[in-house]
Scaffold this active site. Structure first.
Site, PDB file in Angstrom:
ATOM      1  N   HIS A 179      -3.898  35.532  -8.199  1.00 32.68           N
ATOM      2  CA  HIS A 179      -2.909  36.253  -7.395  1.00 32.68           C
ATOM      3  C   HIS A 179      -2.098  37.243  -8.228  1.00 32.68           C
ATOM      4  CE1 HIS A 179      -0.146  32.955  -8.799  1.00 32.68           C
ATOM      5  NE2 HIS A 179       0.726  33.947  -8.787  1.00 32.68           N
ATOM      6  N   ASP A 209      -7.594  29.934  -7.855  1.00 32.76           N
ATOM      7  CA  ASP A 209      -6.564  30.872  -8.306  1.00 32.76           C
ATOM      8  C   ASP A 209      -6.654  31.129  -9.817  1.00 32.76           C
ATOM      9  OD1 ASP A 209      -4.507  32.647  -7.968  1.00 32.76           O
ATOM     10  OD2 ASP A 209      -2.918  31.146  -7.978  1.00 32.76           O
ATOM     11  N   SER A 288       3.726  33.180 -13.679  1.00 31.82           N
ATOM     12  CA  SER A 288       2.389  32.878 -13.168  1.00 31.82           C
ATOM     13  C   SER A 288       1.321  33.356 -14.141  1.00 31.82           C
ATOM     14  CB  SER A 288       2.185  33.552 -11.810  1.00 31.82           C
ATOM     15  OG  SER A 288       3.044  33.008 -10.846  1.00 31.82           O
TER      16      SER A 288
END
Length: 445
Positions: A179, A209, A288
């Protein structure tokens, strides 16, 4: 300084005002006279009281003696009253002045004394060392998207997001979350020394992911992160997260593992990710894709999500375990894709099945070209009167009960492409067992 000066002044006062009674000596000529007529000054003079007698001894190698009696003791003894008060006054003043002049020098010297630096505790030193050793392996990723100016119609690259990542090997492979790079027209990777390189996408796995990039950077600038294991993690052990939250420079947050074997949904496909690590280490937007490390500085997970209605860190962060990441990265580096097996079906939300009062996965669509369609699984459809006819409801796979979509995904993750599985379905009011050969997931653009 004040104490030393006061003591010297007090000593001078005692010398000047204390006059002990003169002893009576038989020979008055045994006293020599200190007068300016001395041919040469004394080279060494020491005044100190003699025990049990209030006399002072004066040693001089050049003082002329007026006594001829040959009595050395008598010649070297003189009463205090015989010493000129002026001499004592000069001595005291000189002593006081020397102390007064030396005090500022002492104070100024003490001002330049460097105090001993604060000593860190053992755990603090370990944390500092961990950050210093692993920071060169963490990178900053900028996601650029193409935008067209509404007035000039010029095409511009505008940053639409950012995140973190880490160096996987010396070949320039960078691991991050999918993402972080989703929807990017161009990607840029900034290393710890602030050098920036254009990155190319090697491959990605939307379901887990995970994405792999590659940069063309000198090998001496690349420091791969040490890879550990996540199978033996324990709740309560220390963990450390390094990343670039909010676009800031490398930041370290610490915490503990607060939960294991959690399950979250992929931000791209909604497919569940099993065995996720839960931690209370602060993970904010921009963290992230960054590494989660154990106390030895080895990689145990990728920071991927937080649980917070406001989007800020709430003390509940999630990391994909490194055991899951390792297998995905190896496939992406070698083949550019993940060959994960699929049944080839679309199924209804779990809430819809619960409303029917049954347990399992309702098949909405089973394309004829897919594994399930080839095996004969039936899709949900409408009859000639527009009434809804439910398709097959999967209740178990290889004898393992299936209650919802997460159970089905968990079973498939343990299978390989080409495996033949036995699917038990509820069709109408009876159950059937159907053999399905699993096929690889189609290529994703």
């Amino acid at each position: 300084m004040a104490t030393t000066t006061s003591c010297s002044l007090l000593l001078s006062t005692l010398f000047l005002h204390h006059s002990p009674p003169s002893p009576q000596l038989s020979n008055s000529s045994s006293f020599f006279n200190l007068s300016p007529s001395l041919s040469s000054p004394p080279t060494s003079i020491s005044l100190y009281p003699i025990r049990s007698k209030r006399y002072f001894r004066i040693f001089s190698s050049k003082l002329p003696l007026n006594d001829n009696s040959g009595d050395d003791d008598a010649l070297l003894l003189t009463p205090f009253s015989a010493v000129k008060p002026f001499f004592l006054l000069c001595t005291s003043v000189a002593l006081s002045f020397s102390l007064f002049a030396a005090s500022p020098a002492v104070e100024s010297a003490s001002a330049f004394v460097v105090s001993t630096p604060r000593k860190l505790q053992t755990d603090e030193l370990a944390t500092v060392r961990l950050f210093q050793e692993n920071t060169p392996s963490v990178v900053y990723i900028t996601n650029l998207a193409v935008r067209q100016d509404a007035f000039t119609l010029d095409v511009l690259e505008v940053p639409q997001g950012s995140g973190s990542g880490f160096v996987w090997d010396k070949q320039g492979h960078i691991v991050t979350n999918y993402h972080v790079i989703r929807g990017a027209s161009d990607l840029r990777v900034t290393l710890a020394d602030q050098s920036t390189f254009d990155a190319k996408v090697v491959g990605f796995d939307q379901d887990k992911d995970v994405a792999v990039l590659r940069i063309d950077a000198p090998k001496d600038k690349l420091r791969p992160i040490p890879v550990g294991v996540s199978a033996d993690l324990l709740v309560g052990q220390k963990v450390f997260a390094i990343g670039n939250p909010f676009g800031l420079d490398h930041t370290l947050t610490t915490g503990v593992i607060s939960g294991l074997r959690r399950e979250i949904s992929s931000a791209a496909t909604g497919r569940p990710i099993q065995d996720v690590i839960q931690t209370d280490a602060a993970i904010n937007p921009g963290n992230s894709g960054g590494p989660l490390l154990d106390s030895s500085g080895t990689l145990i997970g990728i920071n991927t999500a937080i649980y917070s209605p406001s989007g800020a860190s709430s003390g509940v962060g999630f990391s994909i375990p490194v055991d899951t990441v390792g297998g995905i990265v190896d496939q992406l580096v070698r083949f550019g894709k993940v060959t994960r097996p699929i049944l080839g079906i679309k199924f209804a939300p779990d809430q819809s099945v619960e409303q029917l009062g049954v347990s399992g996965v309702l098949v909405l669509d089973a394309p004829p070209s897919g594994p399930a369609g080839k095996a004969g699984l039936q899709s949900t459809k409408r009859d000639g009167y527009g009434r809804l006819v439910l398709g097959d409801i999967i209740t178990s796979v290889n004898g393992t009960k299936v209650s919802n979509g997460s159970d089905l995904y968990r079973i498939l993750d343990q299978c390989k492409v080409g495996d033949e599985v036995t699917v038990e379905v509820l069709r109408g009011d009876h159950k059937e067992k159907i053999s399905v050969t699993l096929e690889p997931k189609p290529d994703e653009s």
